[in-house]
Design a protein around this motif. Structure first.
Motif, mmCIF file in Angstrom:
data_model
loop_
_atom_site.group_PDB
_atom_site.id
_atom_site.type_symbol
_atom_site.label_atom_id
_atom_site.label_comp_id
_atom_site.label_asym_id
_atom_site.label_seq_id
_atom_site.Cartn_x
_atom_site.Cartn_y
_atom_site.Cartn_z
ATOM 1 N N LEU A 92 0.858 -1.183 0.000
ATOM 2 C CA LEU A 92 0.000 0.000 0.000
ATOM 3 C C LEU A 92 0.896 1.236 0.000
ATOM 4 N N PRO A 93 0.870 2.053 -1.050
ATOM 5 C CA PRO A 93 1.848 3.141 -1.191
ATOM 6 C C PRO A 93 1.489 4.439 -0.480
ATOM 7 N N GLY A 94 0.308 4.492 0.155
ATOM 8 C CA GLY A 94 -0.164 5.766 0.695
ATOM 9 C C GLY A 94 0.256 6.053 2.124
ATOM 10 N N ARG A 95 -0.425 7.007 2.733
ATOM 11 C CA ARG A 95 -0.129 7.472 4.081
ATOM 12 C C ARG A 95 -0.475 6.404 5.124
ATOM 13 N N GLU A 96 0.251 6.436 6.254
ATOM 14 C CA GLU A 96 0.075 5.425 7.303
ATOM 15 C C GLU A 96 -0.444 6.075 8.586
ATOM 16 N N GLU A 150 -0.771 10.213 12.316
ATOM 17 C CA GLU A 150 -0.129 9.777 11.093
ATOM 18 C C GLU A 150 1.343 9.524 11.381
ATOM 19 N N VAL A 151 1.876 8.452 10.791
ATOM 20 C CA VAL A 151 3.253 8.046 11.015
ATOM 21 C C VAL A 151 4.106 8.501 9.831
ATOM 22 N N HIS A 152 5.180 9.250 10.122
ATOM 23 C CA HIS A 152 6.105 9.709 9.089
ATOM 24 C C HIS A 152 7.510 9.210 9.434
ATOM 25 N N ILE A 153 8.151 8.516 8.513
ATOM 26 C CA ILE A 153 9.548 8.133 8.681
ATOM 27 C C ILE A 153 10.388 9.278 8.133
ATOM 28 N N VAL A 154 11.099 9.995 9.016
ATOM 29 C CA VAL A 154 11.815 11.209 8.590
ATOM 30 C C VAL A 154 13.261 10.934 8.207
ATOM 31 N N VAL A 163 -7.701 5.406 -0.184
ATOM 32 C CA VAL A 163 -8.666 4.703 0.666
ATOM 33 C C VAL A 163 -7.912 4.044 1.826
ATOM 34 N N PRO A 164 -8.284 4.336 3.077
ATOM 35 C CA PRO A 164 -7.621 3.691 4.212
ATOM 36 C C PRO A 164 -7.894 2.183 4.215
ATOM 37 N N ASN A 165 -6.842 1.404 4.289
ATOM 38 C CA ASN A 165 -6.939 -0.053 4.332
ATOM 39 C C ASN A 165 -6.480 -0.572 5.695
ATOM 40 N N PHE A 166 -7.131 -1.610 6.154
ATOM 41 C CA PHE A 166 -6.733 -2.279 7.398
ATOM 42 C C PHE A 166 -5.387 -2.967 7.211
ATOM 43 N N ILE A 167 -4.452 -2.724 8.127
ATOM 44 C CA ILE A 167 -3.185 -3.459 8.150
ATOM 45 C C ILE A 167 -3.245 -4.538 9.229
ATOM 46 N N GLU A 168 -3.428 -4.109 10.477
ATOM 47 C CA GLU A 168 -3.545 -5.069 11.567
ATOM 48 C C GLU A 168 -4.151 -4.390 12.785
ATOM 49 N N VAL A 169 -4.560 -5.221 13.740
ATOM 50 C CA VAL A 169 -5.139 -4.723 14.981
ATOM 51 C C VAL A 169 -4.235 -5.100 16.131
ATOM 52 N N ASN A 170 -4.217 -4.268 17.152
ATOM 53 C CA ASN A 170 -3.388 -4.499 18.339
ATOM 54 C C ASN A 170 -4.288 -4.523 19.576
ATOM 55 N N PRO A 171 -4.895 -5.681 19.885
ATOM 56 C CA PRO A 171 -5.800 -5.762 21.030
ATOM 57 C C PRO A 171 -5.092 -5.755 22.373
ATOM 58 N N LEU A 172 -3.758 -5.960 22.359
ATOM 59 C CA LEU A 172 -2.925 -5.792 23.558
ATOM 60 C C LEU A 172 -1.874 -4.731 23.231
ATOM 61 N N ALA A 173 -2.334 -3.527 23.013
ATOM 62 C CA ALA A 173 -1.442 -2.445 22.589
ATOM 63 C C ALA A 173 -0.475 -2.066 23.699
ATOM 64 N N GLY A 174 0.717 -1.617 23.307
ATOM 65 C CA GLY A 174 1.697 -1.172 24.286
ATOM 66 C C GLY A 174 1.178 -0.004 25.105
ATOM 67 N N LEU A 175 1.528 -0.007 26.399
ATOM 68 C CA LEU A 175 1.033 1.034 27.304
ATOM 69 C C LEU A 175 2.164 1.721 28.058
ATOM 70 N N ASN A 176 3.350 1.762 27.463
ATOM 71 C CA ASN A 176 4.412 2.549 28.073
ATOM 72 C C ASN A 176 3.988 4.012 28.078
ATOM 73 N N PRO A 177 4.070 4.710 29.213
ATOM 74 C CA PRO A 177 3.562 6.090 29.297
ATOM 75 C C PRO A 177 4.261 7.066 28.357
ATOM 76 N N ILE A 178 5.457 6.724 27.899
ATOM 77 C CA ILE A 178 6.239 7.653 27.079
ATOM 78 C C ILE A 178 6.391 7.166 25.641
ATOM 79 N N HIS A 179 6.688 5.886 25.450
ATOM 80 C CA HIS A 179 7.124 5.400 24.145
ATOM 81 C C HIS A 179 6.051 4.718 23.305
ATOM 82 N N SER A 180 4.946 4.287 23.890
ATOM 83 C CA SER A 180 3.970 3.491 23.151
ATOM 84 C C SER A 180 3.015 4.352 22.337
#
Length: 336
Positions: free
Chosen positions: A190-194, A213-217, A278-295
């Motif tokens: 998928l070549p579009g925005r993430e 939105e995620v940008h790799i700088v 068109v936004p496409n589903f990549i994956e779901v994170n039902p146990l998402a990270g909960l680090n207060p700073i980095h997640s």
């Protein structure tokens, strides 16, 4: 109300000879402390339980809890994320986040995409490759993107994941099959925005609380949201708030997927746009990270004006309402 906390400690596994990549999904002491402090502020009495082995010992010794805050990822097997909730179900102990069925389903990215696609939610065309002979069945349009079918936190993803030729597909699929001892997901790139969308709640009560939105700088290594880039996000990744119209489109796809998969209480849905926007589903994170700073989930919450304490409070309110339990009175007069 007594709340237990189940988790896999990154530092403990490192001390026991695991590699940094093997423990990438596990939780730091900072994460565990952040969750415990928030629960105590909300009025819960807490007990750190630990991983499934420590949970088993505690249950055998007769320990019980009113609710368990489960962030244990597990170590072995395709059902590793479901092991703790399955054990808690056997003892009739309520817990936060999704049940064994959801956690088994969503760990396998291929089966997850089958369900999402069958529910009419946009997702990139794909194949699951279990052996090298399965490559003969891959009739997708290049470029392609490959990754292990049951890993998280960007494990197995790098600049090599973007595949432009049949030779590259064979070469790097073989590497992943050998390294991770599990099937490989092959999908059209998928070549579009993430984007990543944060969700709180269950079923019709679920709602999107924020998006970024995620940008790799720094693209000197690769332009993929890989394990390397996630671990070095301070210098390699930027997060921004998309336009309202884009956010609305992403919220719908994310919520449709969250509900279709039966996810509970809180987590994240990752999306990427196709060539038509068109936004496409990549994956779901039902146990998402909960680090207060980095997640990602706390970061996108901050961008939406939600503090870490408020995030944990919303998760706990979802769980206690779903389980017909009462929230305790918070230690603070008013939680903000």
């Amino acid at each position: 109300m007594k709340a237990g906390i189940t988790y896999d400690s990154k530092s403990t596994y490192l001390q026991n000879g695991f590699t940094k990549e093997e423990v990438a999904e596990f939780d730091s002491d900072e994460t565990i402390e952040g969750i415990e402090n928030a629960l105590q502020t909300l009025g819960f009495t807490t007990e750190r339980i630990g991983n499934i082995g420590e949970l088993t010992k505690a249950l055998t010794a007769g320990n019980r809890w009113d609710i368990v805050f489960n962030i244990a990822e597990g170590v072995y097997g395709i059902g590793r994320e479901a092991q703790v909730p399955a054990l808690l179900d056997a003892y009739k102990i309520p817990y936060v986040f999704s049940d064994p069925l959801v956690l088994c389903l969503t760990l396998h990215k291929g089966i997850t995409k089958h369900v999402v696609r069958d529910c009419g939610i946009p997702t990139a065309p794909f194949k699951v490759v279990e052996t090298m002979t399965d490559l003969k069945k891959v009739n997708l349009n290049y470029p392609l993107f490959i990754k292990p079918v049951a890993e998280g936190t960007g494990k197995g993803i790098s600049g090599k994941s973007l595949i432009k030729t049949q030779k590259e597909l064979a070469q790097w699929t073989e590497v992943l099959l050998e390294q991770f001892k599990q099937p490989v997901l092959v999908e059209e790139y998928l070549p579009g925005r993430e984007f990543t969308v944060g969700i709180i709640g269950t079923g019709e009560q679920a709602s999107a609380i924020g998006i970024m939105e995620v940008h790799i700088v720094d693209k000197s290594e690769d332009a993929i949201y890989s394990l390397f880039n996630k671990e070095n996000y301070e210098t390699r990744v930027e997060y921004s708030l998309p336009e309202k119209g884009v956010s609305k489109l992403c919220y719908k796809v994310a919520l449709d997927a969250w509900r279709a998969l039966g996810c509970m209480d809180g987590g994240r849905v990752d999306l990427r746009m196709d060539k038509n926007g068109v936004p496409n589903f990549i994956e779901v994170n039902p146990l998402a990270g909960l680090n207060p700073i980095h997640s990602d989930l706390p970061i996108l919450s901050y961008k939406a004006g939600i503090t870490y304490l408020e995030l944990i409070e919303r998760i706990m309110k979802s769980a206690t309402q779903r389980l017909n339990l009462q929230m305790p009175k918070p230690c603070l007069q008013e939680v903000r």
